[in-house]
Design an enzyme around this catalytic site. Structure first.
Site, PDB file in Angstrom:
ATOM      1  CB  ALA A 136      -1.018   0.013   1.401  1.00 53.17           C
ATOM      2  NE  ARG A 192      -0.556   6.067 -11.734  1.00 48.86           N
ATOM      3  CZ  ARG A 192      -1.405   6.221 -12.965  1.00 48.86           C
ATOM      4  NH1 ARG A 192      -2.568   6.072 -12.928  1.00 48.86           N
ATOM      5  NH2 ARG A 192      -0.695   5.707 -14.159  1.00 48.86           N
ATOM      6  NE  ARG A 193       3.394  12.080  -5.180  1.00 45.00           N
ATOM      7  CZ  ARG A 193       3.917  13.203  -4.532  1.00 45.00           C
ATOM      8  NH1 ARG A 193       5.016  13.577  -4.393  1.00 45.00           N
ATOM      9  NH2 ARG A 193       2.906  13.992  -4.458  1.00 45.00           N
ATOM     10  N   GLY A 194       5.281   6.368  -8.663  1.00 47.44           N
ATOM     11  CA  GLY A 194       6.281   5.046  -8.873  1.00 47.44           C
ATOM     12  C   GLY A 194       6.715   4.554  -7.711  1.00 47.44           C
ATOM     13  CG  LEU A 195       6.681   6.674  -4.187  1.00 42.16           C
ATOM     14  CD1 LEU A 195       5.996   7.412  -2.912  1.00 42.16           C
ATOM     15  CD2 LEU A 195       8.091   6.744  -3.848  1.00 42.16           C
ATOM     16  N   GLY A 196       4.949   2.652  -5.591  1.00 47.51           N
ATOM     17  CA  GLY A 196       4.653   1.131  -5.260  1.00 47.51           C
ATOM     18  C   GLY A 196       5.389   0.252  -6.249  1.00 47.51           C
ATOM     19  NE  ARG A 197       6.819   1.500 -12.502  1.00 49.37           N
ATOM     20  CZ  ARG A 197       6.176   1.019 -13.622  1.00 49.37           C
ATOM     21  NH1 ARG A 197       6.592   0.100 -14.487  1.00 49.37           N
ATOM     22  NH2 ARG A 197       5.309   1.945 -14.360  1.00 49.37           N
ATOM     23  CD  GLU A 247      -4.886 -15.088  -2.768  1.00 49.79           C
ATOM     24  OE1 GLU A 247      -4.812 -14.392  -1.709  1.00 49.79           O
ATOM     25  OE2 GLU A 247      -4.281 -16.155  -2.868  1.00 49.79           O
ATOM     26  CG  ASN A 259      -6.723  -2.932  -6.763  1.00 49.90           C
ATOM     27  OD1 ASN A 259      -6.434  -1.831  -7.339  1.00 49.90           O
ATOM     28  ND2 ASN A 259      -6.578  -3.255  -5.476  1.00 49.90           N
ATOM     29  CE1 TYR A 301       1.653  -6.148  -6.731  1.00 51.69           C
ATOM     30  CE2 TYR A 301      -0.627  -6.330  -6.658  1.00 51.69           C
ATOM     31  CZ  TYR A 301       0.461  -6.206  -5.891  1.00 51.69           C
ATOM     32  OH  TYR A 301       0.366  -5.718  -4.642  1.00 51.69           O
TER      33      TYR A 301
HETATM   34  C1  LIG Z   1      -1.740  -0.227  -6.024  1.00 51.21           C
HETATM   35  C2  LIG Z   1      -0.928   0.795  -5.151  1.00 51.21           C
HETATM   36  C3  LIG Z   1       0.055   0.062  -4.351  1.00 51.21           C
HETATM   37  C4  LIG Z   1       0.001   1.436  -6.491  1.00 51.21           C
HETATM   38  O1  LIG Z   1       1.106   2.267  -6.081  1.00 51.21           O
HETATM   39  P1  LIG Z   1       1.288   3.659  -6.770  1.00 51.21           P
HETATM   40  O2  LIG Z   1       2.644   4.241  -6.011  1.00 51.21           O
HETATM   41  O3  LIG Z   1       0.413   4.538  -7.098  1.00 51.21           O
HETATM   42  O4  LIG Z   1       1.796   2.822  -8.102  1.00 51.21           O
HETATM   43  P2  LIG Z   1       3.153   3.569  -9.025  1.00 51.21           P
HETATM   44  O5  LIG Z   1       2.971   4.846  -9.236  1.00 51.21           O
HETATM   45  O6  LIG Z   1       4.327   2.780  -8.696  1.00 51.21           O
HETATM   46  O7  LIG Z   1       2.398   3.051 -10.567  1.00 51.21           O
HETATM   47  C5  LIG Z   1       3.197   2.033 -11.064  1.00 51.21           C
HETATM   48  C6  LIG Z   1       2.277   1.289 -12.311  1.00 51.21           C
HETATM   49  O8  LIG Z   1       0.866   0.901 -11.762  1.00 51.21           O
HETATM   50  C7  LIG Z   1      -0.119   1.259 -12.594  1.00 51.21           C
HETATM   51  N1  LIG Z   1      -0.937   2.129 -12.002  1.00 51.21           N
HETATM   52  C8  LIG Z   1      -1.101   2.443 -10.527  1.00 51.21           C
HETATM   53  N2  LIG Z   1      -2.042   3.129 -10.108  1.00 51.21           N
HETATM   54  C9  LIG Z   1      -2.669   3.094 -11.290  1.00 51.21           C
HETATM   55  C10 LIG Z   1      -4.121   3.608 -11.482  1.00 51.21           C
HETATM   56  N3  LIG Z   1      -4.994   4.447 -10.210  1.00 51.21           N
HETATM   57  N4  LIG Z   1      -4.843   3.413 -12.393  1.00 51.21           N
HETATM   58  C11 LIG Z   1      -4.244   2.528 -13.257  1.00 51.21           C
HETATM   59  N5  LIG Z   1      -3.032   2.266 -13.389  1.00 51.21           N
HETATM   60  C12 LIG Z   1      -2.130   2.585 -12.434  1.00 51.21           C
HETATM   61  C13 LIG Z   1       0.515   2.108 -13.790  1.00 51.21           C
HETATM   62  O9  LIG Z   1       0.768   0.984 -14.782  1.00 51.21           O
HETATM   63  C14 LIG Z   1       1.691   2.771 -13.347  1.00 51.21           C
HETATM   64  O10 LIG Z   1       2.390   2.958 -13.942  1.00 51.21           O
HETATM   65  P3  LIG Z   1       2.606   4.350 -14.667  1.00 51.21           P
HETATM   66  O11 LIG Z   1       2.603   5.516 -13.739  1.00 51.21           O
HETATM   67  O12 LIG Z   1       3.969   4.322 -15.541  1.00 51.21           O
HETATM   68  O13 LIG Z   1       1.542   4.323 -15.547  1.00 51.21           O
HETATM   69  C15 LIG Z   1      -1.842   1.913  -4.675  1.00 51.21           C
HETATM   70  O14 LIG Z   1      -2.655   2.519  -5.427  1.00 51.21           O
HETATM   71  C16 LIG Z   1      -2.443   1.451  -3.427  1.00 51.21           C
HETATM   72  O15 LIG Z   1      -1.906   1.678  -2.261  1.00 51.21           O
HETATM   73  N6  LIG Z   1      -3.697   1.042  -3.409  1.00 51.21           N
HETATM   74  C17 LIG Z   1      -4.492   0.623  -2.502  1.00 51.21           C
HETATM   75  C18 LIG Z   1      -3.837  -0.867  -1.878  1.00 51.21           C
HETATM   76  C19 LIG Z   1      -3.853  -1.947  -2.978  1.00 51.21           C
HETATM   77  O16 LIG Z   1      -4.880  -2.043  -3.792  1.00 51.21           O
HETATM   78  N7  LIG Z   1      -2.779  -2.511  -2.800  1.00 51.21           N
HETATM   79  C20 LIG Z   1      -2.481  -3.606  -3.891  1.00 51.21           C
HETATM   80  C21 LIG Z   1      -3.186  -4.894  -3.603  1.00 51.21           C
HETATM   81  S1  LIG Z   1      -2.246  -5.952  -2.346  1.00 51.21           S
END
Ligand SMILES: CC(C)(COP(=O)(O)OP(=O)(O)OC[C@H]1O[C@@H](n2cnc3c(N)ncnc32)[C@H](O)[C@@H]1OP(=O)(O)O)[C@@H](O)C(=O)NCCC(=O)NCCS
Length: 168
Positions: free
Chosen positions: A86, A93-98, A119, A124, A131
């Protein structure tokens, strides 16, 4: 959202501390982000138990101390099961999750983990896209696995995803 000055680097980005293993002192903030990020939040007790039982929980903080993201997985033999990833809503949307997932997975690969599983709710989109970008492939569906996303909606399917870490 206004960024605190201490959290900005020369490029105006967020200054981050290294990702590190969580201790009990981190868990109340992890729990707060867990409740913000997931419809089916864990109880506080379950989170403390998970750490005590050896789940791999990592925290990523800004230089100011703000919790920006966390990772939780359970590793058994040469497999890791990602339980939660999370990012704080204001930091998405800053690449932190990736980056967080890539770093932890690279470390696990070096430690001998061969396969990652997870899962994710079928609806989502963000997580499925993230992923998918990391190389995970859909390995199956668990019908009606999750509580409904909204009142009156049907239970939601889980998409099982798998990453073969021997390749790449
Ligand atoms: C899923 C989550 C961890 C993504 O974290 P994030 O830091 O926003 O993701 P990133 O910025 O690293 O995005 C990496 C890629 O994921 C995809 N992505 C991330 N958020 C997205 C969105 N809202 N819609 C579509 N694609 C998305 C894109 O492909 C993105 O690449 P890009 O920015 O070059 O297009 C975050 O939205 C989150 O915490 N969600 C709630 C908890 C959750 O659902 N966790 C995952 C299930 S365990």
């Amino acid at each position: 959202m206004r960024l605190e000055r201490a959290d900005r680097d020369a490029r105006g980005g967020l200054r981050l501390s290294p990702v590190r293993p969580a201790t009990e002192a981190d868990l109340d903030e992890v729990w707060a982000l867990n409740r913000q990020a997931f419809a089916e939040a864990w109880t506080r007790e379950a989170l403390f138990r998970a750490l005590a039982e050896g789940f791999d929980i990592r925290v990523w903080r800004a230089a100011s101390g703000e919790l920006v993201a966390y990772w939780m997985s359970r590793d058994v033999a040469d497999e890791t099961h990602i339980m939660q990833l999370a990012v704080a809503p204001a930091r998405r949307r800053r690449g932190l999750g990736r980056q967080l997932a890539q770093r932890v997975l690279a470390e696990k690969r070096r430690a001998g983990i061969r396969t990652a599983w997870l899962e994710v709710r079928a609806g989502n989109r963000a997580a499925r896209a993230l992923y998918g970008a990391l190389g995970f492939e859909e390995a199956g569906v668990r019908r009606g696995y999750y509580t409904p996303a909204a009142e009156g909606a049907p239970r939601e399917d889980a998409i099982v995803m798998r990453l073969d870490m021997r390749s790449g």
